[in-house]
Design a protein around this motif. Structure first.
Motif, short mmCIF file in Angstrom:
data_model
loop_
_atom_site.label_atom_id
_atom_site.label_comp_id
_atom_site.label_asym_id
_atom_site.label_seq_id
_atom_site.Cartn_x
_atom_site.Cartn_y
_atom_site.Cartn_z
N PHE A 126 8.69 16.68 -6.37
CA PHE A 126 9.74 16.30 -5.42
C PHE A 126 9.27 16.57 -3.99
N VAL A 127 9.86 15.84 -3.04
CA VAL A 127 9.62 16.08 -1.61
C VAL A 127 10.98 16.20 -0.92
N ASN A 128 10.98 16.77 0.28
CA ASN A 128 12.25 16.91 0.99
C ASN A 128 12.67 15.58 1.63
N ASP A 129 13.88 15.55 2.17
CA ASP A 129 14.43 14.30 2.73
C ASP A 129 13.59 13.76 3.87
N GLU A 130 13.05 14.66 4.69
CA GLU A 130 12.26 14.21 5.85
C GLU A 130 10.99 13.49 5.40
N VAL A 131 10.27 14.09 4.45
CA VAL A 131 9.05 13.45 3.93
C VAL A 131 9.41 12.15 3.23
N PHE A 132 10.49 12.18 2.46
CA PHE A 132 10.93 10.98 1.72
C PHE A 132 11.20 9.83 2.69
N SER A 133 11.87 10.14 3.80
CA SER A 133 12.26 9.08 4.75
C SER A 133 11.05 8.43 5.40
N LYS A 134 9.91 9.12 5.43
CA LYS A 134 8.69 8.56 6.04
C LYS A 134 7.74 7.96 5.00
N SER A 135 8.16 8.00 3.74
CA SER A 135 7.27 7.58 2.64
C SER A 135 7.47 6.12 2.27
N LYS A 136 6.47 5.57 1.58
CA LYS A 136 6.62 4.27 0.93
C LYS A 136 7.40 4.53 -0.37
N ILE A 137 8.28 3.61 -0.72
CA ILE A 137 9.24 3.83 -1.80
C ILE A 137 9.05 2.80 -2.92
N ARG B 194 0.86 -1.19 0.00
CA ARG B 194 0.00 0.00 0.00
C ARG B 194 0.89 1.24 0.00
N GLY B 195 0.50 2.26 -0.76
CA GLY B 195 1.29 3.49 -0.88
C GLY B 195 1.38 4.27 0.42
N GLY B 196 2.06 5.41 0.35
CA GLY B 196 2.36 6.21 1.54
C GLY B 196 1.31 7.22 1.89
N ASN B 197 1.75 8.36 2.45
CA ASN B 197 0.76 9.33 2.92
C ASN B 197 1.14 10.79 2.69
N PHE B 198 2.17 11.08 1.87
CA PHE B 198 2.46 12.49 1.64
C PHE B 198 1.37 13.10 0.75
N GLN B 199 1.28 14.45 0.79
CA GLN B 199 0.23 15.15 0.04
C GLN B 199 0.86 16.22 -0.85
N LYS B 200 0.04 16.84 -1.69
CA LYS B 200 0.55 17.87 -2.60
C LYS B 200 1.22 19.01 -1.85
N LYS B 201 0.76 19.31 -0.65
CA LYS B 201 1.35 20.41 0.13
C LYS B 201 2.81 20.10 0.51
N ASP B 202 3.21 18.82 0.40
CA ASP B 202 4.59 18.44 0.73
C ASP B 202 5.57 18.64 -0.43
N PHE B 203 5.07 19.01 -1.61
CA PHE B 203 5.95 19.19 -2.76
C PHE B 203 6.93 20.34 -2.52
N VAL B 204 8.18 20.16 -2.98
CA VAL B 204 9.19 21.21 -2.91
C VAL B 204 9.80 21.39 -4.31
N GLU B 205 10.48 22.51 -4.50
CA GLU B 205 11.07 22.83 -5.81
C GLU B 205 12.13 21.80 -6.21
N ASN B 206 13.02 21.51 -5.27
CA ASN B 206 14.09 20.53 -5.50
C ASN B 206 14.12 19.57 -4.33
N GLY B 207 14.39 18.31 -4.61
CA GLY B 207 14.45 17.33 -3.53
C GLY B 207 14.48 15.93 -4.09
N ARG B 208 13.89 15.00 -3.35
CA ARG B 208 13.84 13.61 -3.77
C ARG B 208 12.61 13.39 -4.66
N PRO B 209 12.71 12.56 -5.69
CA PRO B 209 11.59 12.38 -6.61
C PRO B 209 10.40 11.70 -5.94
N CYS B 210 9.20 12.09 -6.39
CA CYS B 210 7.98 11.49 -5.84
C CYS B 210 6.91 11.41 -6.93
N ILE B 211 5.98 10.49 -6.72
CA ILE B 211 4.83 10.35 -7.61
C ILE B 211 3.57 10.44 -6.76
#
Length: 198
Positions: free
Chosen positions: A53-64, A17-34
């Motif tokens: 993209f999302v920042n490192d903190e959001v990425f670390s809590k995400s499903k990959i 099952r996928g993760g839980n980040f949202q559009k508000k977590d998007f950043v200009e530069n960072g780790r890739p996300c879908i």
């Protein structure tokens, strides 16, 4: 068809099952996300770059998702769009939002994605879809989807044929709308024939 073995998806794949980040977590530069919403508007059969993209903190809590995984949106406003997916072929790992399933498998990634775009899959997902305003296919139920699975070599051959049709459909540009439509119908016909084996 000789040499094609019917298998359940959960026999050849792990469904996460996928993760839980949202559009508000998007950043200009960072780790890739879908984000699952991009499945309907941006991604096709396969992708190797993200648009967000999302920042490192959001990425670390995400499903990959890793190279070769299928990323599938499991909610939509209609049955046609639910289970829209892409094979992730990028070199980097990507964070995946909620309302998705990550399908980790040991087959040809593009073959799997083409199958998930076929009428053989559509008929099966229709039986799994539920809801009225929001249509959902529960990720755990995807395991029961049946695929007629050729050898890896044959999967590669089928992908090669479908890739050629796909580029014909998508590379022909303005001035030829009738030709484009005819090629798309031909592509859909052959895609479904190559992936259904009845």
């Amino acid at each position: 068809m000789f040499g094609y073995v019917p298998v359940r998806l959960d026999e050849i794949a792990t469904i996460i099952r996928g993760g839980n980040f949202q559009k508000k977590d998007f950043v200009e530069n960072g780790r890739p996300c879908i984000h699952y919403g991009q499945m309907y508007t941006h991604f096709g059969v396969y992708a190797d770059k993200t648009i967000t993209f999302v920042n490192d903190e959001v990425f670390s809590k995400s499903k990959i998702a890793r190279h070769g995984d299928i990323v599938m949106a499991v909610t939509s406003e209609n049955v046609e769009d639910v289970c829209s997916c892409t094979a992730w072929l990028g070199d980097e790992e990507v964070a995946i939002s909620g309302h998705t399933a990550i399908i980790r498998h040991n087959q040809n990634s593009k073959y799997m994605s083409y199958f998930f775009h076929s009428s053989a899959f559509f008929e099966q997902k229709k039986r799994l879809a539920h809801g009225t305003k929001v249509i959902e296919v529960t990720p755990s139920k995807l395991g029961g989807i049946e695929i007629l699975l050729p050898t890896i070599e044959e999967q590669s051959r089928i992908v090669s044929v479908l890739d050629r049709f796909d580029s014909l459909c998508n590379d022909i540009t303005s001035g030829l709308p009738a030709e484009i439509e005819a090629r798309k119908k031909q592509y859909e016909y052959y895609r479904d024939k190559l992936l259904d084996f009845k």
